[in-house]
Design a protein around this motif. Structure first.
Motif, PDB file in Angstrom:
ATOM      1  N   ARG A  49      62.558  82.924 -84.120  1.00 37.17           N
ATOM      2  CA  ARG A  49      63.661  82.194 -83.273  1.00 37.17           C
ATOM      3  C   ARG A  49      64.608  83.176 -82.596  1.00 37.17           C
ATOM      4  NH1 ARG A  49      63.450  77.425 -81.471  1.00 37.17           N
ATOM      5  NH2 ARG A  49      61.735  76.785 -82.759  1.00 37.17           N
ATOM      6  N   ASN A  50      65.270  83.784 -83.532  1.00 38.42           N
ATOM      7  CA  ASN A  50      66.279  84.680 -83.196  1.00 38.42           C
ATOM      8  C   ASN A  50      65.798  85.716 -82.212  1.00 38.42           C
ATOM      9  OD1 ASN A  50      68.937  84.878 -84.847  1.00 38.42           O
ATOM     10  ND2 ASN A  50      67.557  83.889 -85.920  1.00 38.42           N
ATOM     11  N   TYR A  51      64.570  86.403 -82.419  1.00 37.99           N
ATOM     12  CA  TYR A  51      63.964  87.224 -81.321  1.00 37.99           C
ATOM     13  C   TYR A  51      63.669  86.698 -80.091  1.00 37.99           C
ATOM     14  CZ  TYR A  51      60.814  91.187 -79.887  1.00 37.99           C
ATOM     15  OH  TYR A  51      60.376  92.066 -79.082  1.00 37.99           O
TER      16      TYR A  51
ATOM     17  N   HIS B 237      65.628  84.497 -78.603  1.00 37.36           N
ATOM     18  CA  HIS B 237      66.906  84.372 -78.090  1.00 37.36           C
ATOM     19  C   HIS B 237      67.409  85.862 -77.564  1.00 37.36           C
ATOM     20  CE1 HIS B 237      68.267  80.228 -78.130  1.00 37.36           C
ATOM     21  NE2 HIS B 237      67.409  80.159 -79.130  1.00 37.36           N
TER      22      HIS B 237
ATOM     23  N   LEU C  55      65.236  93.204 -87.114  1.00 35.66           N
ATOM     24  CA  LEU C  55      66.022  92.262 -86.991  1.00 35.66           C
ATOM     25  C   LEU C  55      65.995  91.274 -88.408  1.00 35.66           C
ATOM     26  CD1 LEU C  55      67.426  89.905 -85.253  1.00 35.66           C
ATOM     27  CD2 LEU C  55      65.147  88.988 -84.747  1.00 35.66           C
TER      28      LEU C  55
ATOM     29  N   LEU D 235      69.330  90.212 -90.248  1.00 38.13           N
ATOM     30  CA  LEU D 235      69.488  88.777 -90.794  1.00 38.13           C
ATOM     31  C   LEU D 235      69.658  88.746 -92.209  1.00 38.13           C
ATOM     32  CD1 LEU D 235      67.483  86.867 -88.154  1.00 38.13           C
ATOM     33  CD2 LEU D 235      70.002  86.943 -88.124  1.00 38.13           C
TER      34      LEU D 235
ATOM     35  N   GLU E   5      73.154  76.814 -86.766  1.00 43.28           N
ATOM     36  CA  GLU E   5      73.153  78.389 -86.832  1.00 43.28           C
ATOM     37  C   GLU E   5      72.954  79.070 -85.462  1.00 43.28           C
ATOM     38  OE1 GLU E   5      69.941  78.544 -89.571  1.00 43.28           O
ATOM     39  OE2 GLU E   5      71.137  79.170 -90.946  1.00 43.28           O
ATOM     40  N   TYR E   6      73.660  78.273 -84.438  1.00 43.00           N
ATOM     41  CA  TYR E   6      73.211  78.731 -83.004  1.00 43.00           C
ATOM     42  C   TYR E   6      73.998  79.967 -82.933  1.00 43.00           C
ATOM     43  CZ  TYR E   6      70.066  75.922 -80.537  1.00 43.00           C
ATOM     44  OH  TYR E   6      68.993  75.156 -80.095  1.00 43.00           O
TER      45      TYR E   6
ATOM     46  N   LYS F 186      74.172  82.419 -84.639  1.00 37.00           N
ATOM     47  CA  LYS F 186      73.308  83.418 -85.293  1.00 37.00           C
ATOM     48  C   LYS F 186      72.713  84.200 -84.076  1.00 37.00           C
ATOM     49  CE  LYS F 186      73.208  82.318 -90.182  1.00 37.00           C
ATOM     50  NZ  LYS F 186      72.275  82.063 -91.050  1.00 37.00           N
ATOM     51  N   TYR F 187      72.098  83.250 -83.014  1.00 32.33           N
ATOM     52  CA  TYR F 187      71.364  83.654 -81.895  1.00 32.33           C
ATOM     53  C   TYR F 187      72.117  84.784 -81.152  1.00 32.33           C
ATOM     54  CZ  TYR F 187      68.554  79.816 -83.269  1.00 32.33           C
ATOM     55  OH  TYR F 187      67.916  78.699 -83.898  1.00 32.33           O
TER      56      TYR F 187
ATOM     57  N   SER G 164      72.730  88.052 -83.374  1.00 33.34           N
ATOM     58  CA  SER G 164      71.547  88.877 -83.130  1.00 33.34           C
ATOM     59  C   SER G 164      71.292  89.644 -81.903  1.00 33.34           C
ATOM     60  CB  SER G 164      70.121  87.986 -83.467  1.00 33.34           C
ATOM     61  OG  SER G 164      70.116  87.456 -84.782  1.00 33.34           O
TER      62      SER G 164
END
Length: 413
Positions: free
Chosen positions: A282-284, A286, A323, A327, A352-353, A355-356, A359
């Motif tokens: 999910r981070n990737y 974004h 990543l 994290l 945790e938005y 964090k996007y 990242s």
């Protein structure tokens, strides 16, 4: 184009005796615990005890998706059931083989045919050649599975010793096998004649639906299997998004060496992230949105990577690994004390938005080697906290923070 496949419901006896199985290295580890084994055992016993139901019905254990390669059925979906059934039948065999009675000779033969290769002429059983092998298990777990299925595992004498060993064991293979040993022994002690019939009911009246995927070559068979796997998952079988991505990436590795290397990388990632693999992707997602200047509402993780940006999966492992390190705090020692205090504040936010954005910011500056530059990083975190808190004071919901995050990471480029 429709996937090519063979589907025919089979009894446990036919399913396990007519096939040799491989759990491919890209699959998930064996995760069933005593709770699932207890449910399986109780369901089978309950079905067996219902004599009226047995006469007209069969007990359905589920479907399995697989494709053949080098004489073995590679299991894409259904490894938990297949592995657990093998452990259960091995436990029943251990009990049956102690009984020298001619009356159960055929039962022993049937159990042996499910577990090992048998010579077609002499009928000799090759206990060193089990029908189930796993390439996904770690070295210790793999050795444990082999010792159980190759008849070299030493079963404790008493039930108390068995239960003590279960408590100390770190292997689900061992714990579940010993659980079935206990259940089988107790049932046989209370009702020895019924125990024999229970074994027959399991072998002949409990049914699976193997879906064997066809194709002209291995790649085509795997592609068909993954397509069916995805379809079944969309209809409710609980498989994670990252499991789907793992299969897609694996399929596109062309050589055995590439596939082995990928499987080892993935296993290390899973060890580092446990049940958090989807969050890494999910981070990737974004980060990719930031690179493509996308500010609109995000779509689901799976359609993003399987439809919109599938090409990113093929070369993603380097960045996914980087990543993961970021994290998981592998670079925390590079932060200033002020930055660490800012992170303490951010961790108190109700989602945790943030964090996007963090990242995306990290990946943007990584190649410039100045992400950890004290003044710049502190200023970034300070502004992030200010914008988030101001919005949350007004309205503490995710919807108010999304536009801030999306606009911020899209403006990085």
């Amino acid at each position: 184009m429709a996937a090519e496949m063979n589907t025919e419901s089979k009894s446990v006896l036919k399913y396990l005796s007519e096939n040799k199985f491989l759990i491919p290295m890209y699959q998930r580890p064996y995760t069933w615990e005593e709770e699932q084994c207890e449910q399986l055992w109780n369901d089978i016993v309950e079905f067996f005890d219902d004599e009226e139901k047995q006469q007209d019905d069969e007990y359905f254990l589920g479907s399995v998706v697989m494709y053949k390669q080098d004489g073995k059925q590679n299991i894409i979906d259904g490894q938990q059931r297949t592995t657990t059934l093998s452990l259960l039948l091995k436990a029943l065999y251990d009990k049956a083989s102690k009984d020298k009675s001619e009356e159960i000779k055929q039962l022993i033969t049937n159990l042996e045919s499910c577990l090992w290769d048998t010579d077609d002429i002499s009928g000799k059983v090759d206990y060193s050649n089990p029908h189930l092998q796993s390439d996904v298990a770690g070295d210790e777990d793999k050795a444990m599975l082999e010792s159980i299925l190759c008849n070299t595992y030493e079963i404790p004498d008493s039930e108390n010793d068995i239960k003590n060993k279960m408590k100390k064991s770190k292997s689900n293979y061992e714990k579940n096998y010993l659980y079935f040993i206990c259940q089988s022994n107790n049932y046989a002690q209370e009702a020895p004649m019924k125990w024999r019939k229970l074994c027959v009911t399991l072998l002949k009246s409990c049914i699976l639906l193997p879906i064997e995927c066809k194709g002209d070559d291995e790649d085509k068979r795997m592609e068909n299997a993954l397509r069916i796997f995805n379809t079944l998952n969309n209809r409710g079988i609980p498989l994670s998004d990252s499991d789907i991505f793992k299969g897609i990436i694996f399929k596109n590795k062309k050589t055995q060496e590439e596939r082995k290397s990928f499987a080892e990388e993935w296993k290390e990632l899973e060890n580092d992230n446990k049940d958090n693999m989807d969050f890494i992707f999910r981070n990737y997602m974004h980060i990719i949105r930031a690179r493509n200047n996308i500010k609109t509402s995000e779509i689901g993780l799976r359609p993003f990577f399987t439809k919109e940006y599938k090409e990113y999966l093929q070369n993603s492992m380097g960045e996914i690994t980087e990543l993961s390190k970021f994290l998981n705090g592998e670079y925390d020692e590079n932060y200033s004390l002020k930055s660490l205090r800012f992170y303490e504040v951010l961790l108190e936010l109700p989602n945790e938005y943030w964090k996007y954005l963090d990242s995306a910011y990290y990946m943007y500056f990584k190649d410039k080697n100045d992400y950890f530059e004290s003044h710049t990083h502190e200023k970034f975190l300070s502004r992030l906290i200010t914008h988030c808190i101001v919005k949350f004071i007004d309205k503490p919901t995710i919807s108010v923070i999304k536009p801030i995050i999306f606009n911020a990471y899209a403006s990085l480029l």
